[in-house]
Design an enzyme around this catalytic site. Sequence first.
Site, PDB file in Angstrom:
ATOM      1  N   LYS A  53       0.833  -1.206   0.000  1.00  0.00           N
ATOM      2  CA  LYS A  53       0.000   0.000   0.000  1.00  0.00           C
ATOM      3  C   LYS A  53       0.861   1.247   0.000  1.00  0.00           C
ATOM      4  CE  LYS A  53      -2.422  -1.431   3.451  1.00  0.00           C
ATOM      5  NZ  LYS A  53      -3.420  -1.995   4.381  1.00  0.00           N
ATOM      6  N   GLN A  97      -6.031  -2.028   9.658  1.00  0.00           N
ATOM      7  CA  GLN A  97      -5.701  -3.372   9.154  1.00  0.00           C
ATOM      8  C   GLN A  97      -6.391  -4.442  10.000  1.00  0.00           C
ATOM      9  OE1 GLN A  97      -3.595  -4.162   6.480  1.00  0.00           O
ATOM     10  NE2 GLN A  97      -3.898  -6.322   6.858  1.00  0.00           N
ATOM     11  N   ASP A 120     -11.913   1.698   3.033  1.00  0.00           N
ATOM     12  CA  ASP A 120     -12.129   0.256   2.963  1.00  0.00           C
ATOM     13  C   ASP A 120     -13.590  -0.072   2.648  1.00  0.00           C
ATOM     14  OD1 ASP A 120     -10.127  -1.687   3.307  1.00  0.00           O
ATOM     15  OD2 ASP A 120      -9.930  -1.264   5.452  1.00  0.00           O
TER      16      ASP A 120
HETATM   17  N1  LIG Z   1      -8.764  -3.252   6.662  1.00  0.00           N
HETATM   18  C1  LIG Z   1      -8.328  -4.195   5.815  1.00  0.00           C
HETATM   19  N2  LIG Z   1      -8.546  -4.051   4.485  1.00  0.00           N
HETATM   20  C2  LIG Z   1      -8.115  -4.993   3.595  1.00  0.00           C
HETATM   21  O1  LIG Z   1      -8.323  -4.851   2.376  1.00  0.00           O
HETATM   22  C3  LIG Z   1      -7.404  -6.141   4.091  1.00  0.00           C
HETATM   23  C4  LIG Z   1      -7.195  -6.219   5.475  1.00  0.00           C
HETATM   24  N3  LIG Z   1      -7.675  -5.259   6.305  1.00  0.00           N
HETATM   25  N4  LIG Z   1      -6.532  -7.275   5.990  1.00  0.00           N
HETATM   26  C5  LIG Z   1      -5.872  -8.256   5.149  1.00  0.00           C
HETATM   27  C6  LIG Z   1      -6.573  -8.456   3.826  1.00  0.00           C
HETATM   28  C7  LIG Z   1      -5.654  -9.060   2.782  1.00  0.00           C
HETATM   29  N5  LIG Z   1      -5.499  -8.042   1.766  1.00  0.00           N
HETATM   30  C8  LIG Z   1      -4.571  -8.075   0.727  1.00  0.00           C
HETATM   31  C9  LIG Z   1      -4.489  -7.059  -0.194  1.00  0.00           C
HETATM   32  C10 LIG Z   1      -3.513  -7.033  -1.170  1.00  0.00           C
HETATM   33  C11 LIG Z   1      -2.588  -8.029  -1.245  1.00  0.00           C
HETATM   34  C12 LIG Z   1      -1.527  -7.942  -2.280  1.00  0.00           C
HETATM   35  O2  LIG Z   1      -0.899  -6.917  -2.472  1.00  0.00           O
HETATM   36  N6  LIG Z   1      -1.235  -9.008  -3.003  1.00  0.00           N
HETATM   37  C13 LIG Z   1      -0.240  -8.989  -4.051  1.00  0.00           C
HETATM   38  C14 LIG Z   1       1.130  -9.367  -3.536  1.00  0.00           C
HETATM   39  C15 LIG Z   1       1.196 -10.714  -2.857  1.00  0.00           C
HETATM   40  C16 LIG Z   1       2.631 -11.075  -2.515  1.00  0.00           C
HETATM   41  O3  LIG Z   1       3.101 -10.691  -1.433  1.00  0.00           O
HETATM   42  O4  LIG Z   1       3.270 -11.726  -3.348  1.00  0.00           O
HETATM   43  C17 LIG Z   1      -0.691  -9.917  -5.148  1.00  0.00           C
HETATM   44  O5  LIG Z   1      -1.595 -10.731  -4.898  1.00  0.00           O
HETATM   45  O6  LIG Z   1      -0.174  -9.783  -6.234  1.00  0.00           O
HETATM   46  C18 LIG Z   1      -2.665  -9.079  -0.375  1.00  0.00           C
HETATM   47  C19 LIG Z   1      -3.657  -9.108   0.596  1.00  0.00           C
HETATM   48  C20 LIG Z   1      -6.242  -6.964   2.116  1.00  0.00           C
HETATM   49  N7  LIG Z   1      -6.898  -7.126   3.250  1.00  0.00           N
END
Ligand SMILES: Nc1nc(=O)c2c([nH]1)NC[C@@H]1CN(c3ccc(C(=O)N[C@@H](CCC(=O)O)C(=O)O)cc3)C=[N+]21
Length: 282
Positions: A53, A97, A120
């Site tokens: 982020k 988070q 969010d």
């Molecule tokens: N208040 C809150 N809002 C959320 O939106 C929220 C949360 N809490 N808690 C956790 C979950 C999980 N989540 C992710 C978002 C992006 C990736 C992300 O960037 N993924 C990349 C990189 C993965 C890697 O590290 O290789 C990808 O899929 O390409 C992962 C997980 C949002 N969440």
Amino acid sequence: MSAQVLSGKTMSESLRLEIASRVTALKERGLTPGLAVILVGNDPASEIYVRNKGNGCTEVGMYSRTINMPAETTQEELEAAIEELNADSAIHGILVQLPLPKHLDEQAALAKILPEKDVDGFHLINAGHMLTGTEGVVACTPRGALHMIKSTGVNLSGKEAVVIGRSNIVGKPMAMLLLKENCTVAMCHSRTQNLAEHTRRADILVAAVGKAGFVTADMVKPGAIVIDVGINRVDGKVKGDVDYDAVKEVAGWITPVPGGVGKMTITMLLMNTVEAAERMLK
Ligand SMILES: Nc1nc(=O)c2c([nH]1)NC[C@@H]1CN(c3ccc(C(=O)N[C@@H](CCC(=O)O)C(=O)O)cc3)C=[N+]21
Ligand SMILES: NC(=O)C1=CN([C@@H]2O[C@H](COP(=O)(O)OP(=O)(O)OC[C@H]3O[C@@H](n4cnc5c(N)ncnc54)[C@H](OP(=O)(O)O)[C@@H]3O)[C@@H](O)[C@H]2O)C=CC1
Ligand SMILES: [Mg+2]
């Protein structure tokens, strides 16, 4: 025939160019959009998300702040930190988070965030907008997933959509967005009987379960749009909820992990933040 891959990376590149130009326009009017993230404790998966982020904000020219709070933070301390960000004119988006450590009350904390700064889309006001189909902040992951589904060009009206998972942050809002697109929607969960009978009917199948490789090829209708929301750590690697190699031989379209929905989630978070900043100038 192998499925077409819906790349969150490619889609994010063009969306982030658009976001960056809207950030530039706001800066010309004296406003730099700002996103604050509150991270309580040090969950390694959350730290990766928080880092992605932060990098996303830098990429589009936004201001970003991370507030790290210790695992033993009290409800009062957390809510005070939220109130401080509510009152801070440099901050247009606030994200707490999840999940929070067990002793903290998530719903009470989310209720403290100003709905206009709730990028969010988790505040009850925005959840209510989602349910009634009225204008509000749409949760980032379902918003990103819908963008990917629409990119196929398939007419969604009347299609069978099946969402596996019914969480407040993914499954439920995803089902509501698909309903708004006039899909016939089934929400499946851990008590669902004969899951594969449901999923095999799906023209659009969304997996948000949290179990690596849960959706197997025999569960997928040939030609379906398969959206993999899962982020699972397996032997140090990130894996989705879909058995990608096998399912891609059956599906019409499929999203990879990483580089799929997760990437789009960050992009939609940036989009929600720039939109929140734009609303403040109106
Ligand atoms: N208040 C809150 N809002 C959320 O939106 C929220 C949360 N809490 N808690 C956790 C979950 C999980 N989540 C992710 C978002 C992006 C990736 C992300 O960037 N993924 C990349 C990189 C993965 C890697 O590290 O290789 C990808 O899929 O390409 C992962 C997980 C949002 N969440
Ligand atoms: N890509 C991204 O941007 C994001 C990815 N994620 C990832 O998506 C996944 C889901 O996240 P989240 O919604 O928060 O998870 P939750 O754990 O809150 O919800 C999981 C859902 O899956 C259901 N489920 C569990 N086991 C089964 C089963 N055997 N059969 C059918 N349904 C089952 C549960 O049912 P029940 O309700 O009955 O318990 C529940 O509704 C995780 O891997 C998470 O890391 C999450 C957010 C953003
Ligand atoms: Mg949960």
